[in-house]
Design a protein around this motif. Structure first.
Motif, mmCIF file in Angstrom:
data_model
loop_
_atom_site.group_PDB
_atom_site.id
_atom_site.type_symbol
_atom_site.label_atom_id
_atom_site.label_comp_id
_atom_site.label_asym_id
_atom_site.label_seq_id
_atom_site.Cartn_x
_atom_site.Cartn_y
_atom_site.Cartn_z
ATOM 1 N N PHE A 19 0.827 -1.202 0.000
ATOM 2 C CA PHE A 19 0.000 0.000 0.000
ATOM 3 C C PHE A 19 0.868 1.261 0.000
ATOM 4 O O PHE A 19 1.783 1.394 0.812
ATOM 5 N N PHE A 20 0.527 2.194 -0.906
ATOM 6 C CA PHE A 20 1.238 3.469 -0.990
ATOM 7 C C PHE A 20 0.221 4.608 -1.019
ATOM 8 O O PHE A 20 0.016 5.252 -2.043
ATOM 9 N N GLY A 97 -6.793 4.847 5.141
ATOM 10 C CA GLY A 97 -5.453 5.411 5.049
ATOM 11 C C GLY A 97 -5.199 6.215 3.798
ATOM 12 O O GLY A 97 -4.184 6.905 3.691
ATOM 13 N N TYR A 98 -6.108 6.136 2.827
ATOM 14 C CA TYR A 98 -5.985 6.878 1.569
ATOM 15 C C TYR A 98 -6.890 8.102 1.609
ATOM 16 O O TYR A 98 -8.028 8.036 2.067
ATOM 17 N N GLY A 99 -6.387 9.227 1.072
ATOM 18 C CA GLY A 99 -7.217 10.418 0.989
ATOM 19 C C GLY A 99 -7.798 10.799 2.339
ATOM 20 O O GLY A 99 -7.086 10.902 3.340
ATOM 21 N N LYS A 100 -9.109 10.972 2.378
ATOM 22 C CA LYS A 100 -9.777 11.373 3.610
ATOM 23 C C LYS A 100 -10.291 10.203 4.433
ATOM 24 O O LYS A 100 -10.897 10.405 5.496
ATOM 25 N N ALA A 105 -4.358 1.096 6.128
ATOM 26 C CA ALA A 105 -4.584 0.108 5.082
ATOM 27 C C ALA A 105 -4.026 -1.253 5.483
ATOM 28 O O ALA A 105 -2.968 -1.351 6.105
ATOM 29 N N SER A 106 -4.756 -2.296 5.130
ATOM 30 C CA SER A 106 -4.311 -3.674 5.294
ATOM 31 C C SER A 106 -5.141 -4.526 4.350
ATOM 32 O O SER A 106 -6.147 -4.058 3.788
ATOM 33 N N GLU A 107 -4.751 -5.766 4.169
ATOM 34 C CA GLU A 107 -5.531 -6.635 3.288
ATOM 35 C C GLU A 107 -6.944 -6.837 3.827
ATOM 36 O O GLU A 107 -7.930 -6.715 3.084
#
Length: 263
Positions: A19-20, A97-100, A105-107
């Motif tokens: 995840f990035f 964890g992305y954007g707002k 993030a995790s699977e």
């Protein structure tokens, strides 16, 4: 207990290679003259993810768009615009964890977030009395395949996606010994066997990030009805540019063939 702690640590390391996320939004659909609405979707009663709802006038379908592993929804404005021009309403969401979107993030979170977004997209599709189509690109393909047993989905589009994390590790990091402990991670190869809707696969035959062969293997494991479109000369991020208008013609043909299903 010790083994559990070690396992959690390894999973965290693996997630850091997958995840990035980017927290900063670089634009909105308004920048491309699309009206939209911010949606906040609750996942598992406590986590909240952010989405954009981009409704088309008189839509032919609702598309749930599951994006790849880098950036956030604002980096997919061109994808949104292309689908919108086809007369499709789109719900695009950010994983935790992305954007707002809150959380990390995790699977496990990826699949839970996709399920919650799919439920919301299903409500919107039923309100408009149109089919619900799930579109997963790259890592988003794994999120999409995680939805194959969810109710109410009329069809699924999987672009430039892969079989499982072990196969990707062999390609990206040249680690032949990963099979026994990574094959179960992001394991679309097993999940795709339970698909119950028509499937459209798209893959560039010069994709060196997610090799063409992995896309073909996933396709071969999937049940009928299914179709595989190879885009000659395309890599991982230029399928639309390489295929041109034929790309959207194929999407329209597939989506127009679908029927609304009961959830």
């Amino acid at each position: 207990m010790f083994l559990g702690v070690v396992s959690m640590g390894l999973n965290g390391i693996i997630d850091s290679f997958v995840f990035f996320p980017d927290k900063q939004l670089i634009g909105t659909p308004n920048d491309l003259e699309m009206d939209y609405r911010n949606l906040w979707i609750t996942v598992e009663k406590e986590k909240i993810i952010h989405a954009w709802w981009v409704p088309a006038p008189d839509p032919g379908a609702v598309v749930l768009f599951c994006h790849g592993n880098a950036g956030n929804i604002s980096h997919r404005l061109d994808n949104l615009a292309g689908l919108y021009r086809l007369g499709l309403s789109v719900l695009i969401f950010d994983y935790r964890g992305y954007g707002k979107s809150r959380g990390s993030a995790s699977e496990e979170a990826l699949y839970a977030d996709a399920r919650a977004a799919c439920a919301r997209a299903g409500e919107l599709a039923r309100q408009a009395a149109v089919p619900l189509v799930v579109f997963g690109r790259s890592l988003g393909g794994a999120a999409a395949v995680g939805l194959v047993e969810e109710p109410g989905i009329s069809g699924m589009i999987l672009e430039s996606t892969f079989t499982n994390l072990a196969d990707m590790a062999k390609v990206q990091y040249h680690l032949p010994w990963t099979g026994s402990w990574l094959a179960g991670r992001f394991n679309s190869l097993d999940r795709i066997k339970n698909a119950r809707t028509p499937l459209l696969f798209i893959h560039g035959n010069q994709d060196y990030i997610v090799p063409f062969e992995l896309g073909k293997r996933l396709f071969q494991a999937a049940p009928e009805p299914k179709e595989f479109i190879a885009i000659e000369g395309a890599g991982h991020n230029d399928t639309i540019e390489t295929a041109g208008q034929a790309y959207y013609e194929k999407l329209a043909q597939f989506i127009n063939s679908l029927k609304m299903v009961e959830s």
